[in-house]
Write an enzyme that holds these catalytic residues in place. Structure first.
Site, mmCIF file in Angstrom:
data_model
loop_
_atom_site.group_PDB
_atom_site.id
_atom_site.type_symbol
_atom_site.label_atom_id
_atom_site.label_comp_id
_atom_site.label_asym_id
_atom_site.label_seq_id
_atom_site.Cartn_x
_atom_site.Cartn_y
_atom_site.Cartn_z
ATOM 1 N N ARG A 1 -15.079 -18.091 -9.688
ATOM 2 C CA ARG A 1 -14.642 -16.725 -9.964
ATOM 3 C C ARG A 1 -15.837 -15.789 -10.077
ATOM 4 O O ARG A 1 -15.789 -14.629 -9.651
ATOM 5 C CB ARG A 1 -13.800 -16.709 -11.247
ATOM 6 C CG ARG A 1 -13.250 -15.355 -11.632
ATOM 7 C CD ARG A 1 -12.300 -14.773 -10.623
ATOM 8 N NE ARG A 1 -11.153 -15.610 -10.352
ATOM 9 C CZ ARG A 1 -10.087 -15.195 -9.680
ATOM 10 N NH1 ARG A 1 -10.027 -13.954 -9.210
ATOM 11 N NH2 ARG A 1 -9.083 -16.003 -9.444
ATOM 12 N N GLU B 1 -12.297 -2.196 -20.683
ATOM 13 C CA GLU B 1 -12.334 -3.650 -20.745
ATOM 14 C C GLU B 1 -11.005 -4.281 -21.117
ATOM 15 O O GLU B 1 -10.820 -5.497 -20.950
ATOM 16 C CB GLU B 1 -13.415 -4.104 -21.736
ATOM 17 C CG GLU B 1 -14.851 -3.936 -21.262
ATOM 18 C CD GLU B 1 -15.386 -2.523 -21.408
ATOM 19 O OE1 GLU B 1 -16.553 -2.290 -21.026
ATOM 20 O OE2 GLU B 1 -14.635 -1.642 -21.904
ATOM 21 N N HIS C 1 -0.058 2.400 -13.454
ATOM 22 C CA HIS C 1 0.789 1.385 -14.084
ATOM 23 C C HIS C 1 2.224 1.904 -14.134
ATOM 24 O O HIS C 1 2.466 3.052 -14.515
ATOM 25 C CB HIS C 1 0.305 1.074 -15.503
ATOM 26 C CG HIS C 1 1.100 -0.016 -16.155
ATOM 27 N ND1 HIS C 1 0.944 -1.346 -15.837
ATOM 28 C CD2 HIS C 1 2.079 0.040 -17.092
ATOM 29 C CE1 HIS C 1 1.790 -2.066 -16.552
ATOM 30 N NE2 HIS C 1 2.486 -1.251 -17.322
ATOM 31 N N ASP D 1 -4.712 -2.195 -19.415
ATOM 32 C CA ASP D 1 -3.903 -0.966 -19.550
ATOM 33 C C ASP D 1 -4.217 -0.223 -20.847
ATOM 34 O O ASP D 1 -3.331 0.407 -21.442
ATOM 35 C CB ASP D 1 -2.400 -1.284 -19.483
ATOM 36 C CG ASP D 1 -2.012 -2.016 -18.214
ATOM 37 O OD1 ASP D 1 -2.584 -1.716 -17.150
ATOM 38 O OD2 ASP D 1 -1.141 -2.910 -18.291
ATOM 39 N N ASN E 1 -6.415 3.422 -12.666
ATOM 40 C CA ASN E 1 -5.340 2.474 -12.351
ATOM 41 C C ASN E 1 -3.995 3.174 -12.501
ATOM 42 O O ASN E 1 -3.825 4.051 -13.352
ATOM 43 C CB ASN E 1 -5.413 1.279 -13.301
ATOM 44 C CG ASN E 1 -4.321 0.257 -13.023
ATOM 45 O OD1 ASN E 1 -4.194 -0.249 -11.919
ATOM 46 N ND2 ASN E 1 -3.519 -0.049 -14.042
ATOM 47 N N GLU F 1 4.952 7.491 -9.496
ATOM 48 C CA GLU F 1 3.668 6.952 -9.027
ATOM 49 C C GLU F 1 3.090 7.750 -7.865
ATOM 50 O O GLU F 1 1.897 8.092 -7.859
ATOM 51 C CB GLU F 1 3.827 5.492 -8.607
ATOM 52 C CG GLU F 1 4.160 4.546 -9.746
ATOM 53 C CD GLU F 1 4.263 3.107 -9.269
ATOM 54 O OE1 GLU F 1 3.394 2.679 -8.486
ATOM 55 O OE2 GLU F 1 5.223 2.411 -9.669
ATOM 56 N N ASN G 1 1.345 3.257 -2.574
ATOM 57 C CA ASN G 1 0.558 4.257 -3.304
ATOM 58 C C ASN G 1 -0.617 4.737 -2.462
ATOM 59 O O ASN G 1 -0.975 5.916 -2.490
ATOM 60 C CB ASN G 1 0.065 3.690 -4.635
ATOM 61 C CG ASN G 1 1.075 3.863 -5.750
ATOM 62 O OD1 ASN G 1 1.528 4.964 -6.027
ATOM 63 N ND2 ASN G 1 1.438 2.768 -6.388
ATOM 64 N N GLY H 1 0.777 -1.231 0.000
ATOM 65 C CA GLY H 1 0.000 0.000 0.000
ATOM 66 C C GLY H 1 0.807 1.279 0.000
ATOM 67 O O GLY H 1 0.387 2.284 0.589
#
Length: 208
Positions: free
Chosen positions: A66, A148, A110, A151, A108, A181, A14, A12
């Site tokens: 899942r 969907e 990356h 990245d 997100n 980041e 970030n 954690g």
């Protein structure tokens, strides 16, 4: 106030950068409403508890399929009534239902300059291993909206970091976190919270 939930699988760092920027006032208009992890042992959960942020752990090991795990994940996130979901090292394949539900409301981080060293198999230390193997002179980090693909969503912010001759994957990973980041992820949240960006024709544009 923008209700923000942070999803994380590990230490954690970030998340801590976000917490620090909220508490210092560098991020405005944000309430950290939840931290959600798929890993009960994630130190990120301790970080959240230390700052009075509600936490939840949803592990795929606790579900028979899942699909059942995905339903539980979505139900958990919905329970916090979030305006924005931040994926900060969340090592879970995001179900399309969640992407659709939070379209342009999920981001997100990356650890590369997308479209370099991204997509399936490029996460964690592997990203920096691939960058060093290729011999690039500049790498960095990217914050993007989640769609969907892997990245492939609209890019919000990027920051470059120079690669040194003596870098190892570990040293490069740390410097990308420290120099990129931990700066651009909080900055992206602040832009969204203050209505300073929008998605237009698949691209992020500034509104101010």
């Amino acid at each position: 106030m923008l209700r923000v939930g942070v999803c994380v699988s590990g230490g954690g760092t970030n998340l801590q950068a976000i917490i620090d920027k909220v508490e210092s006032g560098a991020i405005t208009g944000v309430e950290l409403a939840a931290v959600v992890s798929n890993n009960a042992g994630a130190y990120a959960l301790t970080r959240a508890k230390n700052h009075g942020i509600p936490v939840a752990c949803i592990s795929p090991k606790d579900y028979g399929t899942r699909e059942a795990f995905h339903r539980a994940l979505i139900e958990t996130l919905d329970r916090f009534h979030l305006d924005l979901i931040v994926l900060a090292g969340f090592l879970v394949v995001i179900p399309e239902e969640l992407v659709r539900k939070y379209r342009n409301r999920m981001i997100n981080i990356h650890p590369s300059l997308i479209p370099s060293f991204c997509g399936t198999g490029n996460y964690g230390l592997a990203v920096h291993e691939h960058a060093l193997k290729r011999g690039v002179k500049v790498t960095g980090a990217t914050v993007h909206f989640v769609d969907e693909g892997t990245d492939t969503g609209p890019i919000i912010l990027q920051k470059a970091v120079s690669v040194r001759e003596d870098d190892t994957p570990e040293s490069l990973q740390l410097r990308v976190m420290e120099e990129a980041e931990w700066e651009i992820l909080p900055a992206a949240i602040d832009l969204i919270a203050n209505g300073n960006i929008r998605v237009e024709n698949g691209r992020v544009v500034r509104t101010t």
